[in-house]
Structures are given as C-alpha cells and as structure tokens.
Write a protein that holds these residues in place. Structure first.
Motif, short mmCIF file in Angstrom:
data_model
loop_
_atom_site.label_atom_id
_atom_site.label_comp_id
_atom_site.label_asym_id
_atom_site.label_seq_id
_atom_site.Cartn_x
_atom_site.Cartn_y
_atom_site.Cartn_z
N SER A 5 0.83 -1.43 0.40
CA SER A 5 -0.23 0.10 0.08
C SER A 5 0.57 1.50 0.00
O SER A 5 -0.03 2.42 -0.34
N GLY A 53 -0.50 3.83 9.95
CA GLY A 53 -0.58 5.10 8.91
C GLY A 53 -0.40 6.54 9.81
O GLY A 53 -0.90 7.65 8.95
N ASP A 76 3.98 3.12 10.77
CA ASP A 76 4.62 3.82 9.80
C ASP A 76 6.11 3.26 9.15
O ASP A 76 6.32 3.01 9.82
N ALA A 104 2.51 -2.79 7.71
CA ALA A 104 0.94 -2.51 9.04
C ALA A 104 0.41 -4.10 8.46
O ALA A 104 0.02 -4.67 9.94
N PHE A 123 -6.72 6.87 9.41
CA PHE A 123 -7.07 8.04 8.96
C PHE A 123 -5.58 8.67 7.31
O PHE A 123 -4.83 8.54 7.45
N THR A 197 -5.50 16.27 11.11
CA THR A 197 -5.06 15.43 10.50
C THR A 197 -3.70 16.56 9.28
O THR A 197 -5.05 17.28 8.77
C1 LIG Z 1 -1.88 9.43 3.03
S1 LIG Z 1 -0.74 9.25 5.01
C2 LIG Z 1 -1.88 9.65 5.51
C3 LIG Z 1 -1.18 10.09 6.92
C4 LIG Z 1 -1.75 10.68 8.29
N1 LIG Z 1 -2.38 10.07 9.21
C5 LIG Z 1 -2.66 11.98 7.49
O1 LIG Z 1 -4.14 12.10 7.61
O2 LIG Z 1 -2.16 12.93 7.73
C6 LIG Z 1 -0.84 7.42 4.47
C7 LIG Z 1 0.33 7.42 5.96
O3 LIG Z 1 0.06 5.92 5.63
C8 LIG Z 1 1.76 4.41 5.18
N2 LIG Z 1 1.33 3.77 5.16
C9 LIG Z 1 0.57 3.06 3.74
N3 LIG Z 1 0.71 2.01 3.77
C10 LIG Z 1 1.55 1.55 5.08
C11 LIG Z 1 0.91 -0.10 5.70
N4 LIG Z 1 1.39 -0.88 4.57
N5 LIG Z 1 2.05 0.22 6.65
C12 LIG Z 1 2.63 0.98 7.66
N6 LIG Z 1 1.75 2.42 7.20
C13 LIG Z 1 1.59 2.72 6.06
C14 LIG Z 1 2.59 6.12 4.60
O4 LIG Z 1 3.53 6.01 5.27
C15 LIG Z 1 1.97 7.51 5.00
O5 LIG Z 1 2.43 8.29 6.19
#
Ligand SMILES: C[S@@+](CC[C@H](N)C(=O)[O-])C[C@H]1O[C@@H](n2cnc3c(N)ncnc32)[C@H](O)[C@@H]1O
Length: 218
Positions: A5, A53, A76, A104, A123, A197
């Motif tokens: 993802s 995330g 994350d 995750a 989120f 966020t």
């Molecule tokens: C679009 S950002 C949103 C960040 C935060 N939740 C916000 O609303 O500001 C998505 C986040 O999810 C993390 N992410 C995506 N896939 C992930 C996974 N499989 N495991 C852990 N983190 C993940 C990315 O590194 C990123 O920091």
C-alpha cells in the motif's frame, strides 16, 4: 512479491529527525521479534489503541495527550514522519506512546495477538486514485477481516478519507464484513475526539469532502 500500500521513499530526513531516530528510538520504538505482549511493553494493563499510517504523528500525539489512561501504538513505514513523532513524544514526555516502523499488514498478521486492541484508527490512508492502483489500497476485504481479528469484541474501528471514491469503497468492504457493525448509520461527521490530521487539512485546502466511518467489532 506482495502488493504493498506504499512506495518505499527515503524522503528528506532532517538532522533532528535523524538524531531522534538514533537517540529516542530505543525509548519509544518497538523492535519486532515474534508476537508482542502489549501489557508487558507498556508495563500496565489498560486500553490499547493502534493508529495505522500516522504520517507525521500529530493526531496520535493529540489522542495520547487527551487520554493518558490509554496506551497508543503507531505503525508507519516513513522515516521522516517517525523521526517527527519521536521528537513530539519526547517533548510532551508521553509514556503512553510507542512506535513500530513496518508494514502494518505484516504487523497485524505476524506480531499482534487476537483480540488485543480496543481501537484501530486509519486516517486518510493513501487513496491510490487511479483504477489500476486500487489493488494497493489498504482497505480490502482480507485486511478488514484481519483488523476484526485483532480488535476485541466491542472495540472500535475508525476510518477517514477525503476521497469520495475510496469512501464508497470503504463502506462497501466494511458492510460486507460480518464482524463489524456500523454504529452511525453510514458515514459520520468527524467526531470531536478525532484530531484534524495533516493530510485532512491538505484535502480541505483542495476543496475535498471528508468521510468518517465508525464501526464496532461484534
Ligand atoms: C496519506 S498519508 C496519511 C498520514 C496521516 N494519517 C494523516 O492523515 O496526515 C498515509 C500514511 O500511511 C503510511 N502507510 C501506507 N501504507 C502503510 C502500511 N502498509 N503500513 C504502515 N504505514 C503505511 C504512509 O507511509 C503514510 O505516512
């Protein structure tokens, strides 16, 4: 190769974030080595909440500051965000936040026991707007089933997105999962306990709508 993802990005890690990774990780980082015992990790038996995330971690900090009686785990993959979060945990002297740097999906599958969490928050996950990339979206039926297994009966799942198409997809996947029950009758307004966020503020600046979804594990 599993479909992930996220795309591995090194991103720009500032000097203070790199220093935080070296100095503060031993205090707040969780090293993965088999199944985790969350009560032992935090040294107490209380509600455990997981944010998947967390990005720069500001929402996680806000939730942990509002609820010192609960413990929070953030997962994350993005190093600059993790560095930023570590600095904030230290500055606020929080003892109820710990961090995992890993995918995750793997953490939920391999390191968390059944029914160990009181709440999971996701989120503004990456929306992967192009149709050919939809398979990279975190919310898929297998993943949702895994989330259900890790949440205690009566525990909460809270999702939010600023992409209407992803919101509809989330609703369809969640409604098809018999372990979850929607307790707000479809989409909800942002509940007051959910902090704004960074990505949400970006979405709002771009004129996007916001969709929250709240479920309870049966
Ligand atoms: C679009 S950002 C949103 C960040 C935060 N939740 C916000 O609303 O500001 C998505 C986040 O999810 C993390 N992410 C995506 N896939 C992930 C996974 N499989 N495991 C852990 N983190 C993940 C990315 O590194 C990123 O920091």
């Amino acid at each position: 190769m599993p479909i992930r993802s996220f795309v591995r990005r090194s991103g720009r890690v500032t000097y203070s974030q790199r220093r935080a990774m070296e100095k503060l990780w031993p205090n707040y980082g969780i090293e993965l080595n088999g199944e985790l015992d969350l009560s032992t990790l935090f040294g107490r038996s209380t509600e455990k909440h997981l944010e998947i995330g967390f990005g720069n971690g500001d929402a996680l900090i806000a939730m942990a500051e509002s609820h010192p009686e609960h413990d929070y785990i953030g997962v994350d993959v993005y190093t600059p965000g993790i560095g930023h979060l570590l600095i904030k945990i230290e500055a606020a002297q929080l003892t109820n936040v710990k961090v995992i740097q890993a995918d995750a999906v793997e953490v939920l599958r391999n390191n968390l026991p059944s029914s160990c969490l009181d709440a999971i928050y996701l989120f503004f996950p990456d929306p992967w707007p192009k149709k050919r990339h939809h398979k990279r979206r975190l919310i898929q039926s297998n993943f949702v089933n895994l989330l259900a297994k890790r949440i205690k009966p009566g525990g909460k799942l809270h999702l939010a997105t600023d992409w209407e198409n992803y919101a509809q997809h989330m609703l369809a996947v969640l409604e098809a999962e018999p372990e979850f029950i929607n307790y707000t009758n479809g989409f909800s307004q942002r509940p007051s306990e959910r902090p704004l966020t960074k990505f949400e503020q970006r979405g709002l600046r771009l004129g996007h709508g916001i969709w929250d979804l709240l479920y309870k594990r049966c």
